[in-house]
Design a protein around this motif. Structure first.
Motif, PDB file in Angstrom:
ATOM      1  N   ALA A 206       0.831  -1.209   0.000  1.00 42.51           N
ATOM      2  CA  ALA A 206       0.000   0.000   0.000  1.00 42.51           C
ATOM      3  C   ALA A 206       0.866   1.261   0.000  1.00 42.51           C
ATOM      4  N   VAL A 207       1.923   1.265   0.822  1.00 37.31           N
ATOM      5  CA  VAL A 207       2.832   2.425   0.872  1.00 37.31           C
ATOM      6  C   VAL A 207       3.533   2.611  -0.469  1.00 37.31           C
ATOM      7  N   ILE A 208       3.976   1.510  -1.074  1.00 36.26           N
ATOM      8  CA  ILE A 208       4.648   1.590  -2.374  1.00 36.26           C
ATOM      9  C   ILE A 208       3.686   2.110  -3.443  1.00 36.26           C
ATOM     10  N   THR A 209       2.438   1.645  -3.409  1.00 37.45           N
ATOM     11  CA  THR A 209       1.439   2.108  -4.379  1.00 37.45           C
ATOM     12  C   THR A 209       1.194   3.601  -4.230  1.00 37.45           C
ATOM     13  N   TRP A 210       0.986   4.052  -2.985  1.00 34.55           N
ATOM     14  CA  TRP A 210       0.750   5.479  -2.723  1.00 34.55           C
ATOM     15  C   TRP A 210       1.938   6.319  -3.175  1.00 34.55           C
ATOM     16  N   SER A 211       3.141   5.885  -2.824  1.00 38.19           N
ATOM     17  CA  SER A 211       4.350   6.620  -3.204  1.00 38.19           C
ATOM     18  C   SER A 211       4.511   6.665  -4.721  1.00 38.19           C
ATOM     19  N   GLY A 212       4.209   5.527  -5.372  1.00 35.27           N
ATOM     20  CA  GLY A 212       4.344   5.472  -6.820  1.00 35.27           C
ATOM     21  C   GLY A 212       3.389   6.413  -7.519  1.00 35.27           C
ATOM     22  N   LEU A 213       2.130   6.431  -7.090  1.00 34.13           N
ATOM     23  CA  LEU A 213       1.146   7.313  -7.729  1.00 34.13           C
ATOM     24  C   LEU A 213       1.443   8.780  -7.448  1.00 34.13           C
ATOM     25  N   LYS A 214       2.098   9.045  -6.318  1.00 39.42           N
ATOM     26  CA  LYS A 214       2.453  10.422  -5.979  1.00 39.42           C
ATOM     27  C   LYS A 214       3.590  10.939  -6.860  1.00 39.42           C
ATOM     28  N   GLN A 215       4.539  10.049  -7.199  1.00 39.68           N
ATOM     29  CA  GLN A 215       5.740  10.492  -7.911  1.00 39.68           C
ATOM     30  C   GLN A 215       5.760  10.125  -9.394  1.00 39.68           C
ATOM     31  N   LEU A 216       5.005   9.101  -9.778  1.00 42.24           N
ATOM     32  CA  LEU A 216       5.090   8.571 -11.134  1.00 42.24           C
ATOM     33  C   LEU A 216       4.511   9.552 -12.150  1.00 42.24           C
ATOM     34  N   ARG A 217       5.155   9.659 -13.297  1.00 39.82           N
ATOM     35  CA  ARG A 217       4.657  10.458 -14.413  1.00 39.82           C
ATOM     36  C   ARG A 217       4.517   9.559 -15.626  1.00 39.82           C
ATOM     37  N   ASN A 218       3.633   9.930 -16.514  1.00 45.13           N
ATOM     38  CA  ASN A 218       3.424   9.122 -17.714  1.00 45.13           C
ATOM     39  C   ASN A 218       4.625   9.182 -18.637  1.00 45.13           C
ATOM     40  N   VAL A 219       4.896   8.060 -19.289  1.00 47.72           N
ATOM     41  CA  VAL A 219       6.026   7.941 -20.220  1.00 47.72           C
ATOM     42  C   VAL A 219       5.460   7.555 -21.582  1.00 47.72           C
ATOM     43  N   GLY A 220       5.817   8.307 -22.607  1.00 45.20           N
ATOM     44  CA  GLY A 220       5.303   7.994 -23.935  1.00 45.20           C
ATOM     45  C   GLY A 220       3.844   8.389 -24.075  1.00 45.20           C
ATOM     46  N   GLU A 221       3.306   8.188 -25.252  1.00 42.29           N
ATOM     47  CA  GLU A 221       1.924   8.546 -25.539  1.00 42.29           C
ATOM     48  C   GLU A 221       1.111   7.301 -25.878  1.00 42.29           C
ATOM     49  N   PRO A 222      -0.023   7.076 -25.187  1.00 47.10           N
ATOM     50  CA  PRO A 222      -0.872   5.927 -25.533  1.00 47.10           C
ATOM     51  C   PRO A 222      -1.501   6.095 -26.904  1.00 47.10           C
ATOM     52  N   ARG A 223      -1.777   4.969 -27.565  1.00 46.87           N
ATOM     53  CA  ARG A 223      -2.385   4.993 -28.889  1.00 46.87           C
ATOM     54  C   ARG A 223      -3.790   4.409 -28.804  1.00 46.87           C
ATOM     55  N   PRO A 224      -4.767   5.047 -29.438  1.00 47.37           N
ATOM     56  CA  PRO A 224      -6.125   4.510 -29.401  1.00 47.37           C
ATOM     57  C   PRO A 224      -6.218   3.221 -30.211  1.00 47.37           C
ATOM     58  N   GLY A 225      -7.165   2.388 -29.879  1.00 45.67           N
ATOM     59  CA  GLY A 225      -7.346   1.154 -30.631  1.00 45.67           C
ATOM     60  C   GLY A 225      -8.419   0.283 -30.005  1.00 45.67           C
ATOM     61  N   ILE A 226      -8.957  -0.630 -30.795  1.00 45.25           N
ATOM     62  CA  ILE A 226      -9.980  -1.547 -30.300  1.00 45.25           C
ATOM     63  C   ILE A 226      -9.326  -2.877 -29.937  1.00 45.25           C
TER      64      ILE A 226
END
Length: 485
Positions: free
Chosen positions: A187-207
């Protein structure tokens, strides 16, 4: 959690040379925790049998179901990671893992505990490809060996530590403590990760092609399940399930080849057009078969033949696992400086020598000798896996990173199942034959284990041969796709 929070702006796709990006450190820590959980129940089987009133075969399903879920979910992650932001993928993986862990800690019955393990495995299945894909996107090529070495710390030390950690925790109370201890840490690792993590690259749409999802889950899950049935000695049923799994995988592959023409495959098989990636894939698969088969045999030998308890057996093999993980960063730095061949070839030879040594075990082999052979095996694997992963993924174009890491992780699960099934089947058949001939049970079991180690040693020869085919570095001269660029 709002979608705006999960869809924060993407980071640049590469980081400064010489430094491990924060995103990778976070993902390595999270991956360590989820992979540790994969092996943490090994020592708890007797406790679970007593507490939940189940047989040993039923209890083993808690590990088998975890492996099956990984095999079924990982093939989908290549598509998934291209369609969602990094933070959303991380939140999904860790959210599922936390939910499964919390449910397992309070599970009132075996059925609920089994469901909890499946939920945990679903989260774990996303973490490894997410880590590998993000690494290839943000780490400059000259630093990839060093950073991949740090990744190997999580991949190798966590499974080695699982049985030992569980053996210690079980000294203090119920099997539920195994999940209760992990939950707040995750839980602590998840909270810390969401607090510090930034998106990398750009997602692509698709079905998503649901037919591919179903055939991937049924094919790879069925194959792993069929292989796991060989342990019980039901060879005909196991062989039929394996055949059905392989047939379904064939349908899945044909479907992907069709979808590739439209640019929407669930698993992009154009990764296999890159020679170095394919060679790395083969080497990794064979090495995993040899390694997992041996890692299954050694505890059986230590406990069933030599009479050690679970904690003692776990402590004896722990130094080798720690050596493998702690050498990872050093191996990575050597790879960045000298390339892959100077590490992979000696590493493959070390694997072969260690497994050859295990074929000579007796009823009285000194423990220091067993420890030394196991350490040699782990060091050889450390010198092999980091360069192989880095070389294999390094030759792929960025658009194929997520698919390449997904295929790699899927093959790890399948190879582990094949290696385990192979050695267990050989060991059981040989031991039964010796018992029928009048050999004492302990000596018959030893004879079965020695022959199974011979299988591992034979596989390691193929590892050495394949290692000679790898280049020193991920070049571009022979890595171009044949068509369909």
């Amino acid at each position: 959690m709002s979608s705006r929070l999960l869809d924060s702006p993407a980071e640049p796709t590469t980081a400064a040379p010489g430094r491990t990006p924060a995103v990778i450190r976070l993902l390595v820590l999270a991956t360590f925790v989820v992979i540790l959980n994969e092996t943490i129940l090994i020592n708890a089987i007797p406790r679970l049998m007593s507490a939940l009133h189940i047989t040993e075969q039923t209890a083993q399903w808690l590990s088998t179901a975890f492996m099956l879920t990984m095999a079924a979910v990982i093939p989908i992650t290549g598509w998934f990671l291209q369609r969602v932001p990094t933070r959303a993928a991380y939140a999904t993986a860790m959210g599922l893992f936390l939910l499964g862990t919390a449910l397992a800690a309070v599970a009132p019955s075996f059925e609920v505990l089994l469901g909890a393990r499946i939920v945990q495995a679903s989260g774990t299945a996303v973490m490894m490809p997410l880590l590998m894909t993000t690494l290839m996107q943000v780490v400059p090529e000259g630093d990839r060996g060093r950073v991949m070495g740090n990744v190997s710390l999580a991949i190798s030390v966590a499974p080695a530590m699982g049985p030992t950690v569980s053996g210690v925790i079980l000294q203090f109370g119920s099997w539920r403590l195994l999940f209760a201890v992990v939950l707040p840490i995750a839980a602590v690792i998840t909270w810390s990760g969401l607090k510090q993590l930034r998106n990398v690259g750009e997602p692509r749409p698709g079905i998503i092609d649901w037919f591919s999802v179903v055939t991937a889950a049924a094919g790879f899950g069925g194959l792993v399940y069929g292989l796991s049935r060989f342990e019980g000695g039901d060879v005909r049923t196991a062989a039929a399930i394996v055949a059905a799994g392989l047939a379904t995988i064939t349908v899945f592959v044909l479907r992907q080849l069709s979808l590739q023409k439209r640019g929407v495959p669930l698993m992009d098989l154009r990764t296999l057009r890159h020679r170095t990636y394919t060679v790395a894939l083969i080497l990794m698969a064979v090495a995993f078969m040899a390694m997992l088969g041996s890692m299954m045999l050694l505890p059986l030998y230590l406990q069933n033949v030599r009479g050690l308890n679970e904690l003692q057996a776990g402590l004896l093999v722990m130094p080798g696992g720690l050596a493998m993980g702690l050498l990872g960063p050093t191996v990575g730095r050597l790879f960045d400086r000298f390339g892959g061949r100077v590490l992979v070839v000696p590493g493959a030879i070390g694997i072969m020598l260690a497994l050859a040594g295990f074929t000579q075990i007796t009823m009285t082999t000194p423990y220091w000798q067993l420890l030394a052979l196991h350490a040699l095996l782990m060091v050889g694997l450390a010198a092999t896996f980091t360069p192989v992963f880095t070389l294999g993924l390094g030759v792929l174009p960025p658009r194929l990173y997520s698919h390449g890491s997904s295929i790699l992780s899927t093959l790890q699960q399948v190879s582990a199942a094949i290696g385990t099934a192979l050695v267990i089947t050989v060991m059981s058949a040989r031991a039964d034959a010796l018992k029928s001939a009048g050999t004492a049970e302990a000596l018959a079991d030893l004879g079965g284990m020695r022959l199974a180690f011979v299988i591992g040693a034979a596989l390691s020869v193929a590892v050495v041969v394949t290692a000679l085919l790898l280049p020193a570095r991920a070049g571009n001269t022979d890595e171009l796709e044949v068509s369909g660029r």
